[in-house]
Scaffold this motif. Structure first.
Motif, PDB file in Angstrom:
ATOM      1  N   LEU A 164      -7.116  10.989  -3.848  1.00 52.07           N
ATOM      2  CA  LEU A 164      -8.344  10.265  -4.161  1.00 52.07           C
ATOM      3  C   LEU A 164      -9.577  11.117  -3.838  1.00 52.07           C
ATOM      4  O   LEU A 164     -10.553  11.123  -4.595  1.00 52.07           O
ATOM      5  N   ILE A 197     -10.986  11.817  -7.444  1.00 51.29           N
ATOM      6  CA  ILE A 197     -12.144  10.960  -7.693  1.00 51.29           C
ATOM      7  C   ILE A 197     -13.396  11.526  -7.015  1.00 51.29           C
ATOM      8  O   ILE A 197     -14.461  11.639  -7.633  1.00 51.29           O
ATOM      9  N   VAL A 242      -8.137   6.156 -13.897  1.00 50.21           N
ATOM     10  CA  VAL A 242      -9.535   6.385 -13.500  1.00 50.21           C
ATOM     11  C   VAL A 242      -9.675   7.751 -12.828  1.00 50.21           C
ATOM     12  O   VAL A 242     -10.616   8.510 -13.102  1.00 50.21           O
ATOM     13  N   SER A 243      -8.727   8.076 -11.968  1.00 47.43           N
ATOM     14  CA  SER A 243      -8.762   9.366 -11.267  1.00 47.43           C
ATOM     15  C   SER A 243      -8.680  10.533 -12.243  1.00 47.43           C
ATOM     16  O   SER A 243      -9.423  11.515 -12.128  1.00 47.43           O
ATOM     17  N   PHE A 288       1.781   6.584  -6.823  1.00 50.69           N
ATOM     18  CA  PHE A 288       0.587   7.340  -7.176  1.00 50.69           C
ATOM     19  C   PHE A 288       0.771   8.828  -6.908  1.00 50.69           C
ATOM     20  O   PHE A 288       0.362   9.674  -7.721  1.00 50.69           O
ATOM     21  N   LEU A 294      -1.065  -0.999 -10.501  1.00 46.57           N
ATOM     22  CA  LEU A 294      -2.148  -0.363  -9.752  1.00 46.57           C
ATOM     23  C   LEU A 294      -2.072   1.154  -9.873  1.00 46.57           C
ATOM     24  O   LEU A 294      -3.099   1.842  -9.988  1.00 46.57           O
ATOM     25  N   THR A 295      -0.856   1.687  -9.865  1.00 49.26           N
ATOM     26  CA  THR A 295      -0.660   3.132 -10.022  1.00 49.26           C
ATOM     27  C   THR A 295      -1.235   3.624 -11.346  1.00 49.26           C
ATOM     28  O   THR A 295      -1.925   4.653 -11.404  1.00 49.26           O
ATOM     29  N   TRP A 308       0.829  -1.206   0.000  1.00 49.25           N
ATOM     30  CA  TRP A 308       0.000   0.000   0.000  1.00 49.25           C
ATOM     31  C   TRP A 308       0.864   1.258   0.000  1.00 49.25           C
ATOM     32  O   TRP A 308       0.602   2.214  -0.736  1.00 49.25           O
ATOM     33  N   LEU A 352      -3.560   2.091 -13.281  1.00 46.77           N
ATOM     34  CA  LEU A 352      -5.009   1.879 -13.369  1.00 46.77           C
ATOM     35  C   LEU A 352      -5.781   2.890 -12.521  1.00 46.77           C
ATOM     36  O   LEU A 352      -6.728   3.525 -13.004  1.00 46.77           O
ATOM     37  N   VAL A 353      -5.385   3.049 -11.265  1.00 45.20           N
ATOM     38  CA  VAL A 353      -6.088   3.988 -10.385  1.00 45.20           C
ATOM     39  C   VAL A 353      -5.836   5.425 -10.842  1.00 45.20           C
ATOM     40  O   VAL A 353      -6.741   6.271 -10.815  1.00 45.20           O
TER      41      VAL A 353
END
Length: 503
Positions: free
Chosen positions: A179, A183, A261-262, A38, A254-255, A31, A257-258
């Protein structure tokens, strides 16, 4: 899906196989590692910094570049994932290029990359100073910008001096702020504050003129290209991550993909909530986001967003400094830099490369002073940073493909199996396309302005080549190089796996 062998080497044993002894505190979790990447990628920073510029070039359809670049960079992150899974060592781009190709090749990749990172740190701190000035109600003057930029850089340095645990904690706070500010706010704007129809994402608004929209759309590629790097920072701190061979590849993907989306929620939300979208596209408002936020959130809500944005910028500068310092440390540990003994020192108390951190703060401070003396430099250094980082990325992707043609089969616990060569070729093709987009000269008619990015890259590349062939730093460096196939076989022997098992 990536295949996983039945077992893999313990962290310190893996490090010894690669020729190094552990010097760092492995306190960073999956995490925390994801949070570091991120906050370096930072969609909040990227979208805010380029929103107005991109809309004046390509209009609302510019948002589709987030899909295009996100997909391409995901391919690159998968290639990097296989490499870092076999080579979970500090420095990222430099050791990967060295172990996949050789010392001189790695020197050039790292030389370009470190300067790109240094100017990125400067640019992010400069953009962040604007949020700080707004938060404190200070006038937007060159003197205020310089003072706040230096303040951001020094604050990040102090956090970094405190150790890996503090770095991870601040990165996680920055992740939460990102986030919420990207988001959360994006969803609110999309659902409750729409002032434009979604069909606007297909409306060119007259851009491109008689020559057609294709040129304008290509020019707006920066909407995605500026956003999707930073995931490689997950690998820069590999020796401070527990179980890095498994966790870092996951964190990098993950960085992307997230982050993608963000960025979509944020960019799309600002467009649909803009009270005067046509005015923004026409270039009548160079900083439209504050007006959009005030219209949607009110003065109090806009102030809360400023707090979130400042937190995100601090975390972004912190992550950038950390990544740059680990690259400098890795470079110096192998004897490849002037003053390498000083630069490779690790604090016995905090277990971080404090001297490399000082350099990663000092040079951006000097660049900030130069920007203060000539404000036009900020756009130039930002553009150079993006091009330099993409070039360094593709040097690693090319080196990986070269090793595959010689028979290399990545031996880390993260493997793409038979898809590896296909993904590698696709990542290289995408990267060359991205470099072409970034390196295209402008069309203002001013040669210096139109070619400033290429000039900057040329100066950095030529100075690196000159130092390499005059000072010959590679001659005094005995660290392993070009050993991808040999190391892969050694790892397989120790773990009891074979190439057939992994495929």
């Amino acid at each position: 899906m990536p295949e996983t062998p039945p077992s893999h080497l313990a962290d310190e044993e893996h490090l010894k196989v690669l020729g190094y002894e552990g010097s760092f505190d492995r306190s960073m979790s999956l995490w925390a590692n994801f949070a570091l990447g991120f906050t370096y990628l930072s969609p909040l920073v990227g979208v805010y910094s380029l929103f107005a510029t991109v809309l004046t070039i390509g209009g609302p359809p510019s948002i589709w570049w987030i899909f295009i670049v996100g997909g391409g960079q995901l391919l690159v992150s998968l290639v990097f994932g296989e490499i870092v899974s076999q080579y979970p060592i500090h420095g990222g781009i430099y050791p990967w290029a060295r172990r996949l190709w050789g010392r001189r090749y790695a020197w050039m990749a790292a030389w370009v990359y470190i300067w790109a990172m240094i100017v990125t740190i400067t640019a992010v701190a400069e953009y962040g100073s604007g949020f700080l000035a707004s938060f404190f109600g200070l006038p937007s003057t060159p003197e205020t910008t310089l003072l706040l930029t230096v303040g951001l850089l020094v604050l990040a340095l102090l956090f970094n001096f405190s150790g890996t645990k503090v770095l991870a904690r601040v990165a996680q706070i920055g992740l939460a702020a990102e986030l919420l500010g990207v988001i959360g706010l994006g969803l609110y704007l999309l659902i409750f504050q729409r002032k434009n129809d979604p069909g606007v994402f297909f409306d060119t608004m007259g851009l491109g003129g008689s020559g057609g929209y294709a040129g304008a759309f290509m020019g707006a590629a920066l909407a995605g290209l500026f956003l999707f790097y930073g995931f490689e920072a997950c690998g820069d701190v590999a020796e401070e991550v527990s179980d890095p061979a498994r966790r870092i590849p996951r964190a990098m993907s993950l960085t992307i993909l997230v982050g993608g989306v963000s960025a979509l929620f944020s960019f799309g939300g600002y467009i649909l909530a803009a009270p005067d979208l046509k005015g923004i596209v026409a270039g009548q408002d160079s900083d439209p986001i504050p007006a959009i936020l005030t219209s949607a959130l009110g003065p109090v809500g806009a102030k809360v967003f400023l707090i979130i944005a400042v937190t995100a910028f601090i975390s972004c500068v912190l992550s950038l400094q950390a990544a740059a310092s680990r690259l400098l440390f890795s470079f110096a540990r192998d004897g490849m830099l002037p003053g390498h003994r000083w630069l490779s020192k690790v604090s016995p108390r905090s277990k971080v490369p404090t001297h490399a951190l000082i350099v990663a703060c000092t040079i951006p401070v000097i660049l900030a002073v130069l920007v203060y003396l000539n404000g036009d430099l900020l756009t130039a250094v930002t553009s150079f940073a993006v091009l330099g980082i993409y070039l360094a990325f593709q040097m690693v992707v090319l080196a990986a493909l070269r090793q595959r043609t010689k028979g290399w089969r990545p031996a880390g616990p993260f493997s793409l199996g038979r898809l590896g060569p296909v993904v590698n070729i696709a990542a290289l093709a995408y990267g060359l396309f991205a470099i072409f987009l970034l390196a295209r000269p402008g069309d203002t008619g001013n040669a210096l302005t139109d070619y400033v990015v290429l000039i900057g890259l040329g100066v950095v590349a030529l100075s690196g080549l000159l130092y390499l062939f005059v000072a010959r730093p590679d001659r005094g460096s005995n660290a392993p190089e070009g050993d991808a196939i040999a190391v892969a076989e050694q790892i397989r022997r120790r773990t009891g796996t074979t190439s057939a098992t992994r495929r």
